[in-house]
Design a protein around this motif. Structure first.
Motif: not given
Length: 303
Positions: A61-62, A64, A68, A76, A80, A85-86, A91
């Motif tokens: 999830e984090n 890159i 990216d 951004e 991350i 990530r959301q 974005s």
């Protein structure tokens, strides 16, 4: 502790620009600073290495990627790594880059360029640029040209997983989409003639998805009501697929029952797909059914 400054220093080092030039522009992407996809790969690895050294726990999830960096702002990218990530908060910058049109962000990304031959002096010639169209990352696969009486279209793919249909006369992107995974193998297509109608079927090999498998993605090229690539079916291999799919038509054999062949007994339309796992898969083009598979052919298949 890992900070936004660490990300900016990596950008400065890889892009060979002064730190002060990066510091005040944290809303820009790596591409907007002039970086290309290969530089972005190096930068992403370095940023993650620094984060790990500073005790940031890295999970899917984090983590890159070069994509990216090319499509997100510095802020951004940092967010991350720190917060993950959301998915429910897409974005704005990435949406601009993935937009079907060409804007100021896309103009900074790696491009596919078309040149035309123009006669020069006797026995000499040169290439003159006609247009360029921007894609997310480097283009390793050969594009395919589809011509009709009224138009000619170029279908191009990049390592970023994006597919674009480009008008060869104007260079405008008529359609753009993104699929999971990277695209390195050459594209291919077949003009299928079943039941008295023609359909253009496009074949794309991918690898490097979340499952680390390769996939053969198959689309139908639609012209009405709008130009689009419509998902037909996909086949997941047990290894990365970096080779060009082989498509072909087998004529109906004399004496073969019509029920055992395609198109009212006229022909079979098939595709062969090979993987890094050393396997060769033989599939029906219209159903995606695996008809036969040869395994462990002695090594990875790339070509």
């Amino acid at each position: 502790a890992f900070s936004l400054t660490d990300v900016m220093y990596v950008y400065s080092e890889i892009l060979h620009v002064k730190f002060t030039e990066v510091k005040g522009l944290t809303t820009r992407s790596f591409a907007e600073f002039g970086g290309d996809s290969l530089m972005a790969i190096t930068a992403a690895h370095k940023i993650l290495s620094i984060a790990k050294e500073k005790n940031v726990t890295l999970i899917e999830e984090n983590t890159i990627t070069a994509i990216d960096l090319m499509t997100l702002s510095i802020q951004e990218v940092y967010s991350i790594i720190i917060s993950g990530r959301q998915p429910n908060q897409p974005s704005v910058k990435r949406q601009r880059v993935l937009n079907e049109g060409i804007d100021d962000v896309l103009e900074t990304l790696p491009s596919t360029t078309l040149y035309e031959s123009d006669s020069g002096q006797q026995y000499h010639g040169y290439l003159k640029r006609v247009w360029k169209a921007s894609l997310q990352m480097c283009v390793d696969s050969s594009p395919i040209l589809i011509e009709s009486e009224s138009r000619a279209l170029l279908i191009v793919a990049s390592q970023g997983g994006d597919l674009a249909i480009i008008d060869t006369k104007s260079g405008t992107i008529q359609y753009r989409c993104r699929i999971e995974g990277k695209i390195e193998g050459d594209l291919n297509y077949l003009v299928s003639k079943r039941n008295g109608t023609e359909e253009i079927i496009v074949f794309v090999s991918t690898y490097g998805s979340k499952k680390k498998m390769g996939r053969l993605e198959v689309f139908k090229l639609r012209f009405d009501p709008t130009l689009t690539l419509e998902k037909f079916w996909s086949y997941e291999s047990d290894g990365e697929i970096k080779s060009k799919p082989c498509v072909f038509v087998l004529p109906h054999r004399i004496g073969e029952a019509a029920a055992n062949s395609d198109n009212n007994g006229q022909c079979h339309e098939r595709v062969l797909s090979s993987s890094y796992g050393g396997n060769l898969s033989y599939l029906d083009i219209h159903t995606g059914t695996l008809l036969e598979k040869k395994e462990n052919l002695g090594g990875a298949i790339h070509a």
